[in-house]
Design a protein around this motif. Structure first.
Motif, PDB file in Angstrom:
ATOM      1  N   GLN A  84       0.820  -1.123   0.003  1.00  0.00           N
ATOM      2  CA  GLN A  84      -0.026  -0.078  -0.044  1.00  0.00           C
ATOM      3  C   GLN A  84       0.954   1.261   0.160  1.00  0.00           C
ATOM      4  O   GLN A  84       1.814   1.291   0.905  1.00  0.00           O
ATOM      5  N   ILE A  85       0.699   2.083  -0.898  1.00  0.00           N
ATOM      6  CA  ILE A  85       1.346   3.189  -1.016  1.00  0.00           C
ATOM      7  C   ILE A  85       0.264   4.522  -0.923  1.00  0.00           C
ATOM      8  O   ILE A  85      -0.757   4.550  -1.697  1.00  0.00           O
ATOM      9  N   ARG A 124      -1.339   2.522 -14.842  1.00  0.00           N
ATOM     10  CA  ARG A 124      -0.011   1.779 -14.291  1.00  0.00           C
ATOM     11  C   ARG A 124      -0.700   0.880 -13.084  1.00  0.00           C
ATOM     12  O   ARG A 124       0.018  -0.318 -12.721  1.00  0.00           O
ATOM     13  N   ALA A 125      -1.483   1.286 -12.330  1.00  0.00           N
ATOM     14  CA  ALA A 125      -1.976   0.481 -11.159  1.00  0.00           C
ATOM     15  C   ALA A 125      -2.500  -0.903 -11.796  1.00  0.00           C
ATOM     16  O   ALA A 125      -2.318  -2.130 -10.979  1.00  0.00           O
ATOM     17  N   GLN A 126      -3.505  -0.850 -12.671  1.00  0.00           N
ATOM     18  CA  GLN A 126      -4.023  -2.248 -13.344  1.00  0.00           C
ATOM     19  C   GLN A 126      -2.810  -3.112 -13.870  1.00  0.00           C
ATOM     20  O   GLN A 126      -2.859  -4.461 -13.661  1.00  0.00           O
ATOM     21  N   ARG A 127      -1.546  -2.484 -14.322  1.00  0.00           N
ATOM     22  CA  ARG A 127      -0.444  -3.322 -14.679  1.00  0.00           C
ATOM     23  C   ARG A 127       0.197  -3.909 -13.724  1.00  0.00           C
ATOM     24  O   ARG A 127       0.637  -5.076 -13.854  1.00  0.00           O
ATOM     25  N   LEU A 128       0.155  -3.148 -12.548  1.00  0.00           N
ATOM     26  CA  LEU A 128       0.752  -3.771 -11.169  1.00  0.00           C
ATOM     27  C   LEU A 128      -0.341  -4.904 -10.710  1.00  0.00           C
ATOM     28  O   LEU A 128      -0.062  -5.520  -9.479  1.00  0.00           O
ATOM     29  N   GLY A 129      -1.524  -5.100 -11.264  1.00  0.00           N
ATOM     30  CA  GLY A 129      -2.610  -6.187 -10.564  1.00  0.00           C
ATOM     31  C   GLY A 129      -2.896  -5.505  -9.436  1.00  0.00           C
ATOM     32  O   GLY A 129      -3.723  -6.266  -8.800  1.00  0.00           O
ATOM     33  N   SER A 156      -4.997  -1.437  -7.565  1.00  0.00           N
ATOM     34  CA  SER A 156      -6.209  -0.605  -7.755  1.00  0.00           C
ATOM     35  C   SER A 156      -5.663   0.667  -7.254  1.00  0.00           C
ATOM     36  O   SER A 156      -4.838   0.952  -6.302  1.00  0.00           O
ATOM     37  N   LEU A 157      -6.173   2.061  -7.964  1.00  0.00           N
ATOM     38  CA  LEU A 157      -5.843   3.179  -7.398  1.00  0.00           C
ATOM     39  C   LEU A 157      -7.113   4.052  -7.042  1.00  0.00           C
ATOM     40  O   LEU A 157      -8.046   3.970  -7.715  1.00  0.00           O
ATOM     41  N   GLN A 158      -7.010   4.562  -5.817  1.00  0.00           N
ATOM     42  CA  GLN A 158      -8.361   5.218  -5.387  1.00  0.00           C
ATOM     43  C   GLN A 158      -8.103   6.435  -4.819  1.00  0.00           C
ATOM     44  O   GLN A 158      -6.740   6.730  -4.242  1.00  0.00           O
ATOM     45  N   MET A 159      -8.804   7.361  -5.101  1.00  0.00           N
ATOM     46  CA  MET A 159      -8.258   8.938  -4.904  1.00  0.00           C
ATOM     47  C   MET A 159      -9.729   9.476  -4.067  1.00  0.00           C
ATOM     48  O   MET A 159     -10.591   9.525  -4.355  1.00  0.00           O
ATOM     49  N   ASP A 160      -9.369  10.094  -2.862  1.00  0.00           N
ATOM     50  CA  ASP A 160     -10.426  10.704  -2.032  1.00  0.00           C
ATOM     51  C   ASP A 160     -10.108  12.244  -2.120  1.00  0.00           C
ATOM     52  O   ASP A 160      -8.945  12.466  -1.589  1.00  0.00           O
ATOM     53  N   LEU A 180      -2.797   3.661  -3.467  1.00  0.00           N
ATOM     54  CA  LEU A 180      -2.251   2.789  -4.448  1.00  0.00           C
ATOM     55  C   LEU A 180      -2.378   1.079  -3.687  1.00  0.00           C
ATOM     56  O   LEU A 180      -1.591   1.326  -2.699  1.00  0.00           O
ATOM     57  N   ARG A 181      -3.044   0.120  -4.052  1.00  0.00           N
ATOM     58  CA  ARG A 181      -2.766  -1.021  -3.631  1.00  0.00           C
ATOM     59  C   ARG A 181      -2.574  -1.949  -4.644  1.00  0.00           C
ATOM     60  O   ARG A 181      -3.141  -2.127  -5.650  1.00  0.00           O
ATOM     61  N   PHE A 182      -1.432  -3.123  -4.341  1.00  0.00           N
ATOM     62  CA  PHE A 182      -1.269  -4.183  -5.301  1.00  0.00           C
ATOM     63  C   PHE A 182      -0.683  -5.226  -4.682  1.00  0.00           C
ATOM     64  O   PHE A 182       0.010  -4.972  -3.756  1.00  0.00           O
ATOM     65  N   PRO A 183      -0.875  -6.597  -4.989  1.00  0.00           N
ATOM     66  CA  PRO A 183      -0.109  -7.729  -4.780  1.00  0.00           C
ATOM     67  C   PRO A 183       1.413  -7.839  -4.846  1.00  0.00           C
ATOM     68  O   PRO A 183       1.841  -6.974  -5.684  1.00  0.00           O
TER      69      PRO A 183
END
Length: 564
Positions: free
Chosen positions: A502-503, A530-535, A537-541, A552-555
């Protein structure tokens, strides 16, 4: 119930031994300390007799030393060592003998002072007899003290030995023997035999309480053993059922793995389940394109139905009629999940061509940036020449040229930023160091405070993963610097319990009124790609006046093998 603590009894016995030892030793030492000057007293008492005879000699011979010897006798009679005989613990006969000597002495002293030897000789014999009896009583007094020391030591020794034997007997009867019984019982239980020799539970101490507890514990353990045997039998039956389930699922998975997904493969999987589970009928309904039925339904049997889920949405139905015995519910649930997943993958394969087309168009879009750079440079040069050819009086033309120049400058700046982003490389071995190296030049472009917090666990990222992360973080920080008017920018990197990374990039700027990207801007779109390429998701609040937070969360493992 604990009435007599064996530890307390042993402690009291040991304390009694110590007290007896201290008392007997103290009494002996006290008696001995009182006997230290007995020999001196006997010597002083014996010297009185010699001095009396010497005074008689001095009187007969008219010796000039009579006065000196008389004074010396007076000192000897009142010597400090003899004054101790006036104590209360001294035997009465000794004190009386000493007092008689002191009372009889004045009479003899008058005889000496009168110079009458005959009269002094008459009294001296009787006085010497008193001295002899006094010396004898002193000797007996000293002997009695030695006897008292010996008697006290003997009594103390006998009492200590008796108490020690009693303690040993108590320990053997109330500690050693019950403990031996407990050891034997524990060995019986260790071998799985609960018919051990009976324990002595009548003791009103810790061992009795322990024996009671041991009996209750063994009873509970025996009951648990019996329940465990029944549970093992039940679990064995469950394992046999699970083995059958796993066999069916394994064969179904093998059929899906070795063949291309399609209608024949799904039909083969259903035949495996139909045959192995011994069903009467089996049917699959997923829209109009997936309708498969096996077996001959019987009207006297009820249909069992299971709704298939695709992306958390109902995607069809699996129904069956049981045969000789009802199939396990987990088996049919797993089969339903397997079929649903296989159908979803088959549908996803049909969309692969569209995804490849989108990927190719995205690649073309990135390649166009390099060609646009030369075109924009040429336009800026031509616009500069155009400015020189237009007169200053032509204000509308000057305004148009200025607007075009500004637009070209903005376009050229955005293009250079995109080029810098595409040319970003990973020079550091780990993500925290690479992030720090990337943020260092950005800190010089703003007065805002940029802080980086990274936990451990990012060393396993590949270079491609690091490039994607660096580009996302760089774009987010640049947006905060240019558009948010932020004073603090935080970049936090951490690992979650489920293994995901998580970033979070957050700022305290003005925020956004909407998260929709304006026309002609592609920063957020590229970040999501790019988040999808990392597998992940990207969320903005974001909220106006409350800042922006990008997560940014990715496995840890992705399937992306394409480098930018």
């Amino acid at each position: 119930m604990l009435k007599r603590s064996v530890t307390s009894s042993i402690a009291r016995a040991l304390a009694g031994i110590v007290i007896l030892s201290v008392l007997s030793t103290s009494l002996a030492l006290l008696t001995l300390s009182g006997s230290l000057r007995d020999a001196e007293m006997i010597n002083f008492a014996g010297s009185l007799r010699m001095q009396i005879y010497r005074l008689a000699w001095d009187l007969d011979t008219r010796s000039p030393e009579l006065e000196a010897h008389l004074h010396y006798y007076q000192q000897s009679l009142n010597a400090p060592v003899l004054q101790h005989l006036d104590r209360f613990y001294v035997p009465e006969n000794v004190r009386n003998r000493y007092q008689q000597l002191k009372l009889s002495w004045p009479l003899l002293r008058e005889d000496l002072n009168s110079g009458n030897p005959g009269r002094y000789s008459q009294h001296v014999v009787h006085y010497v007899g008193k001295i002899d009896r006094f010396v004898y009583d002193l000797q007996r007094y000293a002997e009695r003290k030695m006897q008292l020391v010996a008697l006290t030591s003997a009594i103390g020794f006998v009492a200590i030995v008796a108490l020690a034997f009693w303690t040993i007997r108590l320990t053997r009867r109330q500690v050693v023997k019950p403990l031996n019984h407990l050891v034997v019982a524990s060995r019986y239980i260790e071998q799985g035999n609960f018919n051990y020799p009976p324990l002595d539970t009548s003791l009103a101490n810790e061992l009795g309480l322990l024996a009671n507890t041991f009996n209750r514990m063994s009873g509970e353990l025996k009951r648990h053993y019996s329940e465990l045997e029944n549970t093992v039998k039940a679990r064995t039956a469950d394992l046999m059922e699970a083995h059958q389930t796993m066999t069916i699922l394994y064969e179904a998975s093998q059929a899906l793995a070795v063949s291309s997904l399609g209608h024949p493969t799904i039909t083969q999987v259903m035949e495996i389940v139909f045959t192995r589970a011994r069903l009467t009928a089996l049917r699959l309904d997923v829209g109009e394109s997936w309708q498969i039925a096996l077996g001959a339904p019987r009207p006297d049997k009820n249909w069992q139905r299971l709704t298939l889920q695709q992306e958390n949405q109902p995607g069809g139905e699996l129904s069956w009629q049981e045969g000789d015995r009802e199939p396990p519910a987990p088996l049919m649930q797993s089969v339903g999940n397997l079929l649903s997943r296989a159908i979803w993958i088959h549908q996803a394969q049909k969309q692969q061509q569209q995804l490849l087309l989108m990927e190719e168009r995205a690649t073309i879009a990135r390649e166009l940036h390099d060609s646009l750079a030369q075109a924009l440079s040429y336009l800026r040069i031509q616009l500069t020449l155009l400015k020189r050819t237009i007169n200053a009086e032509q204000q509308p033309a000057q305004q148009i040229v200025s607007d075009v120049d500004q637009a070209l400058a903005d376009a050229y700046r955005q293009l250079r930023e995109l080029l810098n982003t595409f040319r970003l490389s990973v020079d550091e071995a780990c993500l925290p160091a690479a992030l720090q190296a990337m943020l260092t030049p950005l800190k010089q472009q703003t007065s805002a405070e940029i802080n980086l917090h990274c936990s451990s666990g990012f060393d396993a990222l590949t270079a491609q993963q690091q490039v994607h992360v660096l580009q996302i973080v760089r774009e987010a920080v640049l947006n905060a610097i240019r558009h948010a008017n932020a004073s603090h920018i935080e970049v936090s990197c951490s690992t979650q319990d489920n293994g995901e990374y998580q970033i979070v990039i957050s700022d305290d700027g003005c925020g956004l009124t909407t998260i929709e990207e304006p026309a002609g801007h592609y920063g957020l779109t590229i970040m999501h790609e790019r988040a999808q390429r990392l597998g992940g998701s990207l969320q903005m609040d974001t909220l106006p006046t409350e800042g922006t937070r990008l997560q940014l969360r990715f496995p840890s493992q992705t399937t992306d093998t394409v480098a930018d």
